[in-house]
Design a protein around this motif. Structure first.
Motif, PDB file in Angstrom:
ATOM      1  N   ARG A 269       0.441  -3.430  -5.288  1.00 34.30           N
ATOM      2  CA  ARG A 269      -0.458  -4.231  -4.450  1.00 34.30           C
ATOM      3  C   ARG A 269       0.190  -5.514  -3.946  1.00 34.30           C
ATOM      4  O   ARG A 269      -0.325  -6.153  -3.023  1.00 34.30           O
ATOM      5  CB  ARG A 269      -1.712  -4.607  -5.255  1.00 34.30           C
ATOM      6  CG  ARG A 269      -2.495  -3.412  -5.801  1.00 34.30           C
ATOM      7  CD  ARG A 269      -3.253  -2.699  -4.731  1.00 34.30           C
ATOM      8  NE  ARG A 269      -4.076  -1.611  -5.274  1.00 34.30           N
ATOM      9  CZ  ARG A 269      -4.882  -0.859  -4.540  1.00 34.30           C
ATOM     10  NH1 ARG A 269      -4.996  -1.092  -3.228  1.00 34.30           N
ATOM     11  NH2 ARG A 269      -5.582   0.112  -5.091  1.00 34.30           N
TER      12      ARG A 269
ATOM     13  N   ILE B 244      -0.762   1.797  -7.961  1.00 33.34           N
ATOM     14  CA  ILE B 244      -0.452   1.495  -6.559  1.00 33.34           C
ATOM     15  C   ILE B 244       0.069   0.063  -6.513  1.00 33.34           C
ATOM     16  O   ILE B 244      -0.599  -0.859  -6.991  1.00 33.34           O
ATOM     17  CB  ILE B 244      -1.696   1.612  -5.662  1.00 33.34           C
ATOM     18  CG1 ILE B 244      -2.277   3.031  -5.713  1.00 33.34           C
ATOM     19  CG2 ILE B 244      -1.338   1.249  -4.212  1.00 33.34           C
ATOM     20  CD1 ILE B 244      -3.590   3.173  -4.956  1.00 33.34           C
TER      21      ILE B 244
ATOM     22  N   LEU C  98       2.907   4.495  -6.765  1.00 32.84           N
ATOM     23  CA  LEU C  98       2.749   4.652  -5.319  1.00 32.84           C
ATOM     24  C   LEU C  98       3.181   3.366  -4.622  1.00 32.84           C
ATOM     25  O   LEU C  98       2.684   2.277  -4.942  1.00 32.84           O
ATOM     26  CB  LEU C  98       1.307   5.001  -4.963  1.00 32.84           C
ATOM     27  CG  LEU C  98       0.959   6.498  -5.015  1.00 32.84           C
ATOM     28  CD1 LEU C  98       1.116   7.042  -6.427  1.00 32.84           C
ATOM     29  CD2 LEU C  98      -0.442   6.752  -4.495  1.00 32.84           C
TER      30      LEU C  98
ATOM     31  N   ALA D 105      -4.679   8.483  -4.984  1.00 32.51           N
ATOM     32  CA  ALA D 105      -5.135   8.045  -6.299  1.00 32.51           C
ATOM     33  C   ALA D 105      -6.519   8.606  -6.616  1.00 32.51           C
ATOM     34  O   ALA D 105      -6.782   9.061  -7.744  1.00 32.51           O
ATOM     35  CB  ALA D 105      -5.152   6.524  -6.365  1.00 32.51           C
TER      36      ALA D 105
ATOM     37  N   CYS E  47      -2.443   5.820   0.037  1.00 33.27           N
ATOM     38  CA  CYS E  47      -2.157   5.813  -1.402  1.00 33.27           C
ATOM     39  C   CYS E  47      -3.455   5.866  -2.205  1.00 33.27           C
ATOM     40  O   CYS E  47      -3.528   6.537  -3.250  1.00 33.27           O
ATOM     41  CB  CYS E  47      -1.360   4.559  -1.776  1.00 33.27           C
ATOM     42  SG  CYS E  47       0.319   4.515  -1.113  1.00 33.27           S
ATOM     43  N   GLU E  48      -4.486   5.161  -1.715  1.00 32.49           N
ATOM     44  CA  GLU E  48      -5.769   5.181  -2.408  1.00 32.49           C
ATOM     45  C   GLU E  48      -6.423   6.558  -2.348  1.00 32.49           C
ATOM     46  O   GLU E  48      -7.093   6.984  -3.299  1.00 32.49           O
ATOM     47  CB  GLU E  48      -6.688   4.111  -1.819  1.00 32.49           C
ATOM     48  CG  GLU E  48      -6.234   2.697  -2.173  1.00 32.49           C
ATOM     49  CD  GLU E  48      -6.980   1.614  -1.420  1.00 32.49           C
ATOM     50  OE1 GLU E  48      -7.668   1.964  -0.426  1.00 32.49           O
ATOM     51  OE2 GLU E  48      -6.867   0.433  -1.796  1.00 32.49           O
TER      52      GLU E  48
ATOM     53  N   THR F  69      -1.506   1.788   2.453  1.00 31.17           N
ATOM     54  CA  THR F  69      -2.262   1.573   1.218  1.00 31.17           C
ATOM     55  C   THR F  69      -3.484   2.482   1.129  1.00 31.17           C
ATOM     56  O   THR F  69      -3.771   3.056   0.072  1.00 31.17           O
ATOM     57  CB  THR F  69      -2.677   0.099   1.087  1.00 31.17           C
ATOM     58  OG1 THR F  69      -1.497  -0.713   1.046  1.00 31.17           O
ATOM     59  CG2 THR F  69      -3.467  -0.124  -0.199  1.00 31.17           C
TER      60      THR F  69
END
Length: 374
Positions: free
Chosen positions: A255, A253, A223, A239, A235-236, A232
């Motif tokens: 970071r 992801i 991601l 996830a 994306c979390e 972000t």
């Protein structure tokens, strides 16, 4: 030495817009020009680029730069639209008018126009573009829209990022390994962003198809937040939804804080991309990576059609999970033919970008011919 002043959505940590700036800097790096850029902060810089930053709302500094400017460039990206806010058209159009009032040649470089929902903004755009010496737009719909407004000096180009030179694949793989990506598994990149039509039903449909597909391909998901402070958390969410499913595929992801040339290099390492962000698809095409688009804005559909990518027509359409899965499956199965198609499509599109650069050089009384002769 000539001076260029460039305006755009720069300095806001958006990899797509910063990629446009990086591409513009690369396009002019071999010519006798000094680049000044209007950015969110006067200290903004990008790896591999040389430019002077000017705070984008500091009018005295802007006027000072225009006094020694040989060309004002508005671009690229989707600056003239009123979906993300009502201030874009007055701001970017106002900059064009200020430059024109000071006798500075102006150019629109590689932009996508619209959506423009309000008549006042269509009128403001027409006023701002009326005296622009060269207007290059990145898709046919934008070209036809401006043509219908009676505007002249129009040229059909392509997004400048199609010419962006990424970091070497070895460096890109090192960055991915540092993030914990498994070097032995195929990689499917995913770029999504927040949008009002993301609801629980769509997210569940999206992640269920991704999970099933990645398991079948024995692939991992990577991601990629294109604008970390916006993307972000989304994306979390993906996830978390994936982790709740049985036999969830490996997932990472990203970071780190990466430059556009690093992001593009990492996308070049993917076997396939699923892209909601426009420049995730553009970078994929530039690196010859097959992709499936997720349309939240007409610009995503326009580009997908331009290069032959399958696309889901809207976030709401994710409810039709069979369509999404079939697009992923077909793209995965046709990787080599799709890569060959991209290899055929890129040179003509990149040539259009270089033509737009030639228009800019001519407005400064420079040319590629003069450069080659030197």
């Amino acid at each position: 030495m000539k001076n260029i002043l460039i305006s755009g959505y720069y300095g806001f940590d958006n990899a797509g817009d910063e990629a446009i700036l990086s591409a513009l800097c690369q396009l002019f790096e071999d010519y006798p020009v000094r680049i000044h850029v209007l950015t969110a902060g006067s200290e903004h810089q990008l790896p591999g680029c040389r430019f002077v930053s000017i705070q984008r709302t500091h009018l005295p500094a802007i006027i000072k730069a225009l006094k020694t400017c040989d060309l004002f460039i508005s671009g690229g990206g989707g600056l003239f639209q009123d979906v993300t806010g009502l201030g874009s058209v007055p701001y970017y159009g106002g900059l064009l008018k200020i430059a024109q009032s000071m006798g500075v040649p102006t150019m629109v470089f590689g932009q996508g126009i619209g959506p423009l929902r309000y008549g006042i903004n269509r009128w403001l755009l027409k006023q701002a573009f009326r005296k622009v010496q060269a207007i290059s737009v990145r898709d046919e719909e934008s070209y036809e829209f401006l043509q219908a407004q009676g505007l002249q000096h129009l040229h059909l180009t392509a997004d400048p990022v199609l010419t962006l030179k990424a970091v070497h694949p070895t460096h890109a793989l090192e960055l991915l390994h540092r993030e914990g990506v498994n070097p032995t598994l195929p990689m499917i990149g995913v770029s999504i962003r927040p949008w009002p039509t993301w609801f629980e039903k769509q997210l569940k449909a999206f992640t269920s198809v991704l999970a099933q597909f990645a398991r079948e391909c024995q692939a991992q998901l990577v991601l990629i937040p294109f604008q970390p402070n916006h993307d972000t958390w989304m994306c979390e969410e993906v996830a978390y939804s994936l982790s709740a499913r049985p036999h969830a595929p490996p997932l990472t992801i990203l970071r780190g804080h990466y430059s556009p040339i690093e992001v593009q290099g990492m996308i070049g390492c993917m076997q396939m991309m699923v892209g909601m962000r426009l420049h995730a698809l553009i970078m994929s095409a530039a690196e010859y990576v097959p992709a499936v688009g997720l349309v939240y804005d007409p610009k995503v559909r326009r580009f997908a059609e331009q290069v032959g990518y399958k696309y889901v027509s809207s976030i709401t359409a994710l409810n039709e999970v069979d369509h999404f899965y079939s697009y992923l499956h077909e793209t995965w199965q046709q990787q080599e033919p799709l890569r060959a198609l991209l290899h055929a499509k890129m040179p003509p599109l990149q040539a259009k970008v270089y033509e737009a650069r030639e228009h800019a050089l001519q407005l400064m009384n420079l040319s590629t011919v003069q450069h080659d002769a030197a």
